[in-house]
Enzyme design. Sequence first.
Site, PDB file in Angstrom:
ATOM      1  N   ARG A   1      37.827  57.600   3.158  1.00 35.20           N
ATOM      2  CA  ARG A   1      38.313  59.057   3.067  1.00 35.20           C
ATOM      3  C   ARG A   1      39.713  58.645   1.769  1.00 35.20           C
ATOM      4  NH1 ARG A   1      43.516  58.319   5.213  1.00 35.20           N
ATOM      5  NH2 ARG A   1      42.580  57.213   7.350  1.00 35.20           N
TER       6      ARG A   1
ATOM      7  N   GLY B   1      46.167  54.527  15.484  1.00 37.80           N
ATOM      8  CA  GLY B   1      47.078  54.234  16.176  1.00 37.80           C
ATOM      9  C   GLY B   1      46.262  54.160  18.134  1.00 37.80           C
TER      10      GLY B   1
ATOM     11  N   GLU C   1      40.490  47.291   8.528  1.00 41.01           N
ATOM     12  CA  GLU C   1      39.673  47.766   8.316  1.00 41.01           C
ATOM     13  C   GLU C   1      39.779  49.038   7.187  1.00 41.01           C
ATOM     14  OE1 GLU C   1      41.716  50.392  11.349  1.00 41.01           O
ATOM     15  OE2 GLU C   1      41.614  52.498  10.110  1.00 41.01           O
TER      16      GLU C   1
ATOM     17  N   LYS D   1      51.694  55.220   9.903  1.00 40.07           N
ATOM     18  CA  LYS D   1      52.591  54.222   8.530  1.00 40.07           C
ATOM     19  C   LYS D   1      53.943  55.424   8.385  1.00 40.07           C
ATOM     20  CE  LYS D   1      48.754  52.809   6.721  1.00 40.07           C
ATOM     21  NZ  LYS D   1      47.104  52.801   5.741  1.00 40.07           N
TER      22      LYS D   1
END
Lengths: 451, 69
Positions: free
Chosen positions: A292, A165, A288, A237
């Site tokens: 990972r 962010g 995006e 999130k």
Amino acid sequence: MIKKVLIANRGEIAARIIRTCKQMNITTVAVYSEADQKADFTKMADECYLIGPPRVNESYLNAEKIISIAKQAKVDAIHPGYGFLSESDQFAGKCEEAGITFIGPKASVMKQMGSKVLARQLMEKAGVPTIPGTKEALATAEEALNAAQDIGYPIMLKASAGGGGIGMQVVENDEELVRAFESNAKRAKTFFGNGDMFLEKKLKNARHIEVQILADHNGNVIHLFERDCSIQRRNQKVVEEAPSTFISEETRRRMTEAAINAAKALEYTNAGTIEFLVDNKENFYFLEMNTRVQVEHPVSEEITGIDIVEKQIKIAAGESLDISQKDIYTNGHAIEVRIYAEDPVTFMPSPGHVSQITFPNEDYARNEPAITGPSDITHFYDPMIAKLIIHGTDRQDAIAKLTKALQTYRVVGIKTNLPMLQYISEDEIFRKGNVTTAYVQEHYIPNINAK
Amino acid sequence: MELKASMAGSVWKINVAQGDSVNEGEDVIILESMKMEIPIPAEKTGTLQKLNVAEGDFVNEGDVLAVIE
């Protein structure tokens, strides 16, 4: 063979990775900072080593030191978790040079996806729709102003190297764009060492829906369906669920197919997530790719029964996927909530001493905590202190169980977002599934402030 | 007037030097806590008399960061 793994991370994800390693009879090595000397994950590991002082640059981001510990401990592989060094292609490259397996994709693919501008270009080439916006990186506010004329406001200004962010902001007009460009480019330069910016059209009433994929070294790519992560604050999130009850079966088919095509085009390996924004007509656009394991991976595990960390380790060891797409089904509905040490209204951090923590202990509640007893929550790291994952027969059942579980959850000593999570679990808009990325801003905050 | 830390964190940036004048609402110091920037604005207009911290210092909630007169 991977027989010994160093976990280059902390908190709940370090604990979660250690748990799967134990099930696989893999010896675990934890590394920790001075602030984490008493942390739970250090007690769970077979061996643990101090990296250095609390600051991330001197501890969990200190690649040289972590690799030297890995050599000293004679590990076969390093699991980077999420955050910290997990998306550093340089770290992955250094592991390779040291003869240690990096549990993740190839450094070259990480580098490509780490540049959001390049990632957009590669996705377009692979036939995956991207959000209308700039094709090239922007170096100056002037270039941004020219590009903004074609895109039209509102616009999302983003840093090409950004994450978490940071370096992104919604702008409504030229004046805001100029101001935001300079401050965000500067922050991106400080945080990520690269001030390249780009613009995307700000989509209204969009949902954040992402596809989990697994890819081995023999060209096999499968998906574990999607997660809906629309409830966010500060672009991070808070609540995630799987499957999405918004998209149709046809959209699901197209999105998962796009994700698999993208992974194949990139010659991607290991676990990865392709994030999309989905508008109210179910058009989806690439946002995006995360190279990972994600914080919210447990919801996919709950509905598919697949241990994603186990698959990551097996893939890294060179094994072929032992499951094919036709064998993967979804079972019920799962919801994850993140418990943050923060004010539930202002979202301001709330570090301090937790004197007591009580978890819901019902069968359907999966707890992934960073702490299990009295602990200091320091200001050095991310505010997430635990995750709660609920599995239900369907969404309604999962929400009912979540509501019940949250009633017994207690954290004493610091402020947490538990009241926010309780509010959401009982909220009609959430219960109906009418949740977009604007939910916190447009519904939660006004309602809480009115109370 | 004392400028106090609103939470524990480290000093990320100091925008004003000793002796500079500051306006009400201007961010004098920016703290960093839990990966978030926390601006500490001046509550009134004045001159920065004393600066108690340097960039990189750790501070606790309630610590006096600077004095504005």
